[in-house]
Design a protein around this motif. Structure first.
Motif, mmCIF file in Angstrom:
data_model
loop_
_atom_site.group_PDB
_atom_site.id
_atom_site.type_symbol
_atom_site.label_atom_id
_atom_site.label_comp_id
_atom_site.label_asym_id
_atom_site.label_seq_id
_atom_site.Cartn_x
_atom_site.Cartn_y
_atom_site.Cartn_z
ATOM 1 N N ALA A 311 -27.048 5.539 26.872
ATOM 2 C CA ALA A 311 -27.399 4.927 25.587
ATOM 3 C C ALA A 311 -28.651 4.068 25.702
ATOM 4 O O ALA A 311 -29.487 4.025 24.781
ATOM 5 C CB ALA A 311 -26.218 4.083 25.091
ATOM 6 N N VAL A 314 -31.558 6.416 25.588
ATOM 7 C CA VAL A 314 -31.803 6.906 24.233
ATOM 8 C C VAL A 314 -32.476 5.832 23.393
ATOM 9 O O VAL A 314 -33.418 6.109 22.626
ATOM 10 C CB VAL A 314 -30.482 7.362 23.594
ATOM 11 C CG1 VAL A 314 -30.683 7.714 22.126
ATOM 12 C CG2 VAL A 314 -29.919 8.564 24.336
ATOM 13 N N ARG A 315 -32.026 4.593 23.537
ATOM 14 C CA ARG A 315 -32.592 3.509 22.743
ATOM 15 C C ARG A 315 -34.069 3.293 23.056
ATOM 16 O O ARG A 315 -34.905 3.127 22.150
ATOM 17 C CB ARG A 315 -31.827 2.202 23.009
ATOM 18 C CG ARG A 315 -32.389 1.005 22.264
ATOM 19 C CD ARG A 315 -31.759 -0.289 22.717
ATOM 20 N NE ARG A 315 -32.351 -1.412 22.013
ATOM 21 C CZ ARG A 315 -33.477 -2.022 22.382
ATOM 22 N NH1 ARG A 315 -34.131 -1.589 23.460
ATOM 23 N NH2 ARG A 315 -33.956 -3.041 21.679
ATOM 24 N N GLY A 317 -36.024 5.467 24.608
ATOM 25 C CA GLY A 317 -36.779 6.704 24.700
ATOM 26 C C GLY A 317 -37.188 7.067 26.116
ATOM 27 O O GLY A 317 -38.269 7.605 26.339
ATOM 28 N N ILE A 322 -31.473 8.625 30.961
ATOM 29 C CA ILE A 322 -30.490 9.601 30.489
ATOM 30 C C ILE A 322 -30.037 10.488 31.643
ATOM 31 O O ILE A 322 -28.838 10.740 31.827
ATOM 32 C CB ILE A 322 -31.079 10.436 29.347
ATOM 33 C CG1 ILE A 322 -31.410 9.544 28.144
ATOM 34 C CG2 ILE A 322 -30.120 11.543 28.938
ATOM 35 C CD1 ILE A 322 -32.101 10.274 27.003
ATOM 36 N N ARG A 369 -26.876 16.386 27.709
ATOM 37 C CA ARG A 369 -28.078 15.776 28.281
ATOM 38 C C ARG A 369 -29.347 16.388 27.694
ATOM 39 O O ARG A 369 -30.284 15.684 27.349
ATOM 40 C CB ARG A 369 -28.060 15.957 29.799
ATOM 41 C CG ARG A 369 -29.177 15.220 30.533
ATOM 42 C CD ARG A 369 -29.325 15.714 31.951
ATOM 43 N NE ARG A 369 -29.806 17.091 31.983
ATOM 44 C CZ ARG A 369 -31.089 17.416 31.876
ATOM 45 N NH1 ARG A 369 -32.013 16.492 31.712
ATOM 46 N NH2 ARG A 369 -31.454 18.689 31.908
ATOM 47 N N LEU A 372 -29.937 15.088 24.157
ATOM 48 C CA LEU A 372 -30.439 13.712 24.135
ATOM 49 C C LEU A 372 -31.884 13.644 24.598
ATOM 50 O O LEU A 372 -32.696 12.903 24.032
ATOM 51 C CB LEU A 372 -29.546 12.828 25.012
ATOM 52 C CG LEU A 372 -28.118 12.601 24.512
ATOM 53 C CD1 LEU A 372 -27.319 11.818 25.534
ATOM 54 C CD2 LEU A 372 -28.120 11.874 23.178
ATOM 55 N N ARG A 375 -34.098 14.961 21.812
ATOM 56 C CA ARG A 375 -34.229 13.979 20.732
ATOM 57 C C ARG A 375 -35.143 12.827 21.150
ATOM 58 O O ARG A 375 -35.956 12.344 20.350
ATOM 59 C CB ARG A 375 -32.848 13.432 20.382
ATOM 60 C CG ARG A 375 -32.864 12.474 19.198
ATOM 61 C CD ARG A 375 -31.525 11.778 19.053
ATOM 62 N NE ARG A 375 -30.423 12.740 18.995
ATOM 63 C CZ ARG A 375 -29.151 12.372 19.002
ATOM 64 N NH1 ARG A 375 -28.822 11.078 19.066
ATOM 65 N NH2 ARG A 375 -28.196 13.293 18.935
ATOM 66 N N THR A 376 -35.041 12.429 22.411
ATOM 67 C CA THR A 376 -35.883 11.338 22.894
ATOM 68 C C THR A 376 -37.344 11.736 22.884
ATOM 69 O O THR A 376 -38.220 10.970 22.481
ATOM 70 C CB THR A 376 -35.455 10.957 24.313
ATOM 71 O OG1 THR A 376 -34.101 10.514 24.298
ATOM 72 C CG2 THR A 376 -36.332 9.844 24.865
ATOM 73 N N ASP A 379 -38.818 11.688 19.406
ATOM 74 C CA ASP A 379 -39.033 10.359 18.851
ATOM 75 C C ASP A 379 -40.255 9.664 19.435
ATOM 76 O O ASP A 379 -40.674 8.633 18.922
ATOM 77 C CB ASP A 379 -37.793 9.488 19.084
ATOM 78 C CG ASP A 379 -36.577 10.003 18.311
ATOM 79 O OD1 ASP A 379 -36.792 10.740 17.323
ATOM 80 O OD2 ASP A 379 -35.434 9.685 18.704
#
Length: 380
Positions: A311, A314-315, A317, A322, A369, A372, A375-376, A379
């Protein structure tokens, strides 16, 4: 070419920050330098291996001929080894900066050997953490003057090594007399090492991605994996070790172990250092909360820490957090299975469940994984 800059340029054009002409100039600039960067990693690898081999060859030569040298010759050789590489690095600074950094790094490594050999030559009183402290001070001075990433790497490794050495030496007599258990004494050093590794790992942020911070991130990733293994082994040690009394030495040890990484995190991350404080709470609970130092609850707490690291990545980036969090979760599940489940099953059933765990669990974890990570990267 790296596609990150393409996404940035497209985003800036869509937001009206730059026009089409500026975007075309950025593209032309990136294309012109793409070919030159292909030699970057081979050159850096060659310099690193060359520096290591030169340092190793010199140390082997000195070790082979050390007994045949007089004390004066020994001290002169030590001074020569410490100075010659820094002088060569200064000469190469303008024509070949990367070579200059490698030579200065060898010079600082030679400083550590020089400190140890000087103590042997003059029969100085033995206090080996003091030698590491002098070595760290020399590396810090070199970094303050040169601002080289290699010097900062040495400081990042030597300073905690000195503090842990001082701690282990301070409690050595008490551990020998049985006043405190060796496991509880090692908890202080391993807790501080793990928190410091997490601080290094979190040094890189979206707007703070310098070469020095990336170097700290790599040290934190490698050192954090090793520190987590040692911390887990110490934490699940013998429950019969005597708990120490709350003395000034014990308070100082725990204060440094927790406060030093958090202060460094505040300097590196600013207000975002609250996530490092949560990591410190997780480590503190593992050490001080009854029931989390061994047993089934321990594995659950480690799994929670791995999820927290995911997490955290992810927060911020950050893909490396991860990946490390996913690896830590997988290792925790496997450790729980081997230590708590496998011995309660038959041989065939244990192997069958283990195979299903590898196939099904590995597939699900890898899929999560990748999602995530994707998505990272979107972003960024």
């Amino acid at each position: 070419m790296d596609l990150n800059w393409r996404r940035d340029v497209d985003r800036w054009r869509a937001a009206g920050v730059i026009d089409a002409e500026t975007a075309a100039r950025i593209q032309a600039f990136e294309q012109s330098r793409a070919g030159s960067t292909r030699l970057r990693w081979p050159i850096l690898i060659a310099l690193a291996f060359g520096a290591v081999m030169i340092a190793g060859g010199i140390l082997l030569f000195v070790a082979a001929n050390w007994d045949a040298l007089s004390p004066a010759s020994r001290f002169g050789l030590v001074l020569l080894l410490v100075s010659i590489f820094h002088v060569a690095g200064a000469v190469a600074a303008e024509p070949f900066p990367a070579m200059s950094q490698a030579l200065h790094g060898i010079g600082t490594v030679a400083l550590g050997a020089g400190i140890a050999l000087s103590g042997q030559i003059f029969n100085l009183e033995e206090h080996w953490p003091g030698g590491i402290m002098l070595w760290a001070a020399g590396a810090a001075l070199a970094w303050a003057v040169l601002r080289h990433t290699a010097q900062l790497a040495l400081v990042a490794v030597l300073v905690p090594a000195w503090l842990m050495g001082e701690w282990m030496l301070a409690i050595e007599d008490r551990a020998r007399l049985g006043i405190i258990g060796v496991g509880h004494a090692a908890e202080v050093a391993t807790s501080g090492a793990l928190l410091l590794a997490l601080t290094y790992l979190s040094a890189v942020a979206a707007d703070k991605a310098t070469r020095s911070r990336r170097m700290l991130m790599w040290i934190g990733g490698v050192g954090g994996a090793m520190a987590a293994v040692v911390f887990a082994g110490v934490n699940m040690g013998s429950p019969n070790d005597p708990r120490p009394d709350l003395t000034l030495l014990w308070i100082a040890g725990w204060t440094i172990a927790f406060a030093a990484p958090l202060l460094l995190a505040a300097a590196l991350r600013g207000r975002d250092a609250w996530t490092n404080a949560i990591a410190a709470v997780w480590v503190g609970a593992m050490v001080f909360v009854p029931g989390l130092d061994r047993g089934v609850a321990t594995f659950g707490w480690w799994a929670l820490g791995a999820v927290g690291l995911i997490a955290w990545g992810v927060r911020d980036g950050r893909v490396e957090r991860i990946n490390l969090g996913a690896a830590g979760f997988a290792v925790t599940v496997l450790a729980f299975y081997f230590s708590r489940v496998m011995d309660k099953l038959g041989r065939s059933a244990a192997l069958l469940i283990l195979g299903l765990l590898f196939l099904g669990g590995g597939w699900a974890l890898e899929r999560m994984r990748r999602q995530l990570v994707a998505r990272t990267r979107e972003d960024r």
